[in-house]
Design an enzyme around this catalytic site. Structure first.
Site, PDB file in Angstrom:
ATOM      1  CD  GLU A 133      -2.575  -1.521   2.489  1.00 36.95           C
ATOM      2  OE1 GLU A 133      -2.371  -0.779   3.477  1.00 36.95           O
ATOM      3  OE2 GLU A 133      -3.315  -2.519   2.540  1.00 36.95           O
ATOM      4  CG  HIS A 167      -3.899   0.667   6.325  1.00 35.51           C
ATOM      5  ND1 HIS A 167      -3.418  -0.616   6.420  1.00 35.51           N
ATOM      6  CD2 HIS A 167      -3.652   1.236   7.530  1.00 35.51           C
ATOM      7  CE1 HIS A 167      -2.911  -0.822   7.624  1.00 35.51           C
ATOM      8  NE2 HIS A 167      -3.039   0.291   8.318  1.00 35.51           N
ATOM      9  CD  GLU A 187      -7.982   0.591   4.714  1.00 34.24           C
ATOM     10  OE1 GLU A 187      -7.618   0.579   3.524  1.00 34.24           O
ATOM     11  OE2 GLU A 187      -7.670  -0.294   5.537  1.00 34.24           O
TER      12      GLU A 187
END
Ligand SMILES: [Zn+2]
Length: 236
Positions: free
Chosen positions: A49, A153, A206
């Site tokens: 990531e 992330h 995220e």
């Protein structure tokens, strides 16, 4: 804070090594030169990531060292970033290796794209906290005592904050992503669970899956505000 990039060349901020990866790479944290940081922003605990590292780096390079008010880790898993793997170079998912009450020795299963079966196995470590990167991060956080940790992330496209804090609400609104209390599946031994048990507020950021130009346009201004003190008035 100036919106114009100062320089997109090398990193000029003060940094120090807080440990070493199993392959001997420095675990590096960038810090304000004159004050204790209240927020720690961290990328790439999952090495696959690493867009989080690219975006955070550009953000850091676009501000003057004097503007930096937070601690920044570009890559919590540098071996994984170099290899392009979710795990570290010992095959461990660092985000399942933290010594939490729910740590489990069972393999961790993940999927490598949305919709595909969750059938790729990784190790959570031979014991909780077995990995050098995990130990170093715990020790750094115990020294820094941040009021907030933001771990970046990809690519679930949400802001995860079990406390639904004002900062998380603000980021969710600005980014157009949903604010959620968890990522929807159990994460034993995760960094987020560990922070919670230590009473350290944590936001799991995220990133969405989208083109780089749009990602930068939407998220770099938010990262900038996180590392330049813009959000300090919203900290508890
Ligand atoms: Zn991740």
């Amino acid at each position: 804070m100036s919106d114009s990039p100062v320089e997109f060349g090398p990193l000029r901020h003060k940094s120090r090594e807080y440990g070493f990866s199993p392959k001997g790479l420095a675990l590096e944290v960038f810090e304000p030169s004159a004050e204790l940081p209240e927020i720690l922003v961290m990328g790439s605990i999952h090495g696959d990531e690493s867009l989080s590292t690219v975006l955070l780096s550009e953000c850091l390079r676009s501000i003057q060292p004097s503007e930096l008010k937070s601690a920044v880790i570009l890559a919590a898993n540098p071996d994984g970033v170099l290899a392009g793997t979710r795990c570290n170079s010992r095959g461990v998912d660092l985000n399942r290796n933290f010594p939490t009450e729910n740590w489990s020795a069972e393999p961790v299963y993940y999927r490598n794209r949305p919709g595909s079966p969750q059938n790729i196995a990784l190790s959570p470590g031979v014991t909780a906290g077995s990995e050098a990167e995990t130990k170093a991060l715990i020790s750094l956080i115990k020294t820094l005592k941040p009021s907030l940790v933001v771990s970046i992330h990809g690519f679930l496209a949400c802001i995860d904050d079990p406390d639904a804090s004002p900062i998380a609400e603000n980021i969710a609104g600005r980014s157009g992503m949903e604010l959620v209390p968890d990522v929807g599946y159990s994460t034993p031994g995760s960094f987020g669970s560990w922070c919670k048990e230590q009473n350290i507020p944590i936001i799991t950021y995220e990133l969405p899956s989208m083109g780089m130009t749009e990602l930068k346009r939407i998220h770099i201004p938010i990262f900038k505000d996180l590392i330049t003190g813009h959000y300090h008035s919203l900290l508890k």
